[in-house]
Design an enzyme around this catalytic site. Sequence first.
Site, PDB file in Angstrom:
ATOM      1  CE1 TYR A  37      -4.733   3.535   9.138  1.00  0.00           C
ATOM      2  CE2 TYR A  37      -5.121   3.657  11.504  1.00  0.00           C
ATOM      3  CZ  TYR A  37      -4.424   3.147  10.433  1.00  0.00           C
ATOM      4  OH  TYR A  37      -3.407   2.243  10.646  1.00  0.00           O
TER       5      TYR A  37
ATOM      6  CG  HIS B 145      -2.033  -0.933   1.196  1.00  0.00           C
ATOM      7  ND1 HIS B 145      -3.107  -0.871   2.036  1.00  0.00           N
ATOM      8  CD2 HIS B 145      -2.266  -1.986   0.388  1.00  0.00           C
ATOM      9  CE1 HIS B 145      -3.958  -1.847   1.751  1.00  0.00           C
ATOM     10  NE2 HIS B 145      -3.460  -2.542   0.760  1.00  0.00           N
TER      11      HIS B 145
ATOM     12  CE1 TYR C 182      -0.715   3.876   9.744  1.00  0.00           C
ATOM     13  CE2 TYR C 182       0.505   2.679   8.074  1.00  0.00           C
ATOM     14  CZ  TYR C 182      -0.571   2.780   8.926  1.00  0.00           C
ATOM     15  OH  TYR C 182      -1.505   1.774   8.960  1.00  0.00           O
TER      16      TYR C 182
ATOM     17  N   PRO D 120      -2.746   0.277  19.236  1.00  0.00           N
ATOM     18  CG  PRO D 120      -4.624  -1.026  18.795  1.00  0.00           C
ATOM     19  CD  PRO D 120      -3.918  -0.320  19.893  1.00  0.00           C
TER      20      PRO D 120
ATOM     21  CE  LYS E 159       5.049   3.421  13.236  1.00  0.00           C
ATOM     22  NZ  LYS E 159       5.091   2.960  11.858  1.00  0.00           N
TER      23      LYS E 159
END
Length: 400
Positions: A208, A81, A389, A297, A301
């Site tokens: 998200y 992604h 990220y 979460p 990570k």
Amino acid sequence: MARNSSGTADQTPVGIIGAGPAGLMLSHLLHLQGIDSIVLELRSREYVEKRVRAGVLEQGSVDLLNATGVGDRMKRQGLVHEGIKLRFSGEEHRIDFRKLAGRSITVYGQQEVVKDLIARRLSDGGDIRFEAQAVAVGDISGQPTIRYRQAGDHRELRCRVVAGCDGSHRVAASSMLDDSFQVYERQWPFGWLGILARTPPATDELIYAHHERGFALHSMRTPEISRLYLQVPADETMDHWPADRIWDELRIRLNEPKLKPGEILEQGITPMRSVVTEPMQRGNLFLAGDAAHIVPPTGAKGMNLALNDVNILAEGLVEYFRSGARDKLDTYSERCLRRVWRAEHFSAWMTGLLHRDPAGDPFEYKLRLSYLRYVTTSTAAATTLAENYVGFDPGPTPLA
Ligand code: FAD
Ligand code: DHB
């Protein structure tokens, strides 16, 4: 003294407690350098291979799996992604990782990583003892021993070094913690209800979503299987969440009409915590992964930190077993913690940004919306999200 069934204590250079990503990868890395280890795992092989958890691998984790010869299935089945979607207030914004941070992430289930590592350790002749529960680690300043229970017997494993990779259960940590340690901890007032469902993902990238009813996340595992999460109160139980309610809530919060209900293959609620134990070592006992630190979460990570810790630990152990030098081993904790704290900060930041604060007032809510708009319109703010990220390495603390 506890002995094994033949009356003698087993021995190994490195005793590893826990067959999660940290323990298995450590055993694999050591084997590649000719160092033996024994892994003790509380659960059965079937259980750990089915335990559904994380799904996002940073490029550094992907590189580690590939470089050590356990990445073949991930290369075939992992989903690369190049960005994520943020949804709030009926809007959608894309964070473009490739453009902003020059890297991508790979969606590949943690249990698949665990399966690949177990298969490889066993085909390499590795010793993984399933349904073996470590109960204590002794003599950590000398030649440590792990006392464990297996098939009703009390046994003992003598080691030169013990790696506590036992996750949040903390048997290893409790064998070393005293007043000289700092345990930094934050409880979050919510948890995640997660489901794995037989329904095609309604999206090609992770969503998200911040919603006034709470956070939701749409992830996936394969073109047929989706992984979905909902923010719920910290003390929530599944009794309050029949399947219809889960799907309704997901559709509302994700604002995603294409999401179709499907068979729920697995479900559970995980409370959210942030924890860091400093230092992550004492004498010949070293903690790695969730045994040393836990992140909520939201930043994806935890598994990545676990793999990074054991990569650093393996380097120190190789030097120690080859030459007797302890320099890298003695600075293990220091070398891990900069990255751990970066991930702790990022995970807490993402969590605060995206969740509904049950104690928050309307002013707080408006601030959060304004910040979300900033993150999705300012290149600088979006870059902060993107580079953390995909995995930001603040660099190890240099050796003295
Ligand atoms: P674990 O995987 O917990 O392994 C520890 C092992 O030790 C277990 O197999 C356990 O059975 C065993 N054990 C425990 N006690 C004993 C004992 N006494 N004796 C012997 N064995 C013992 N991380 C990410 O990187 N990306 C994500 O997208 C992500 N999403 C997540 C979503 C959810 C819902 C959850 C719960 C976690 C998520 N994480 C994510 C975090 C990630 O799953 C953990 O950080 C990861 O499992 C840590 O690996 P570990 O090897 O340190 O510990
Ligand atoms: C997944 C889990 C996470 O915690 C996250 O932030 C993104 C994806 C997952 O399980 O796919």
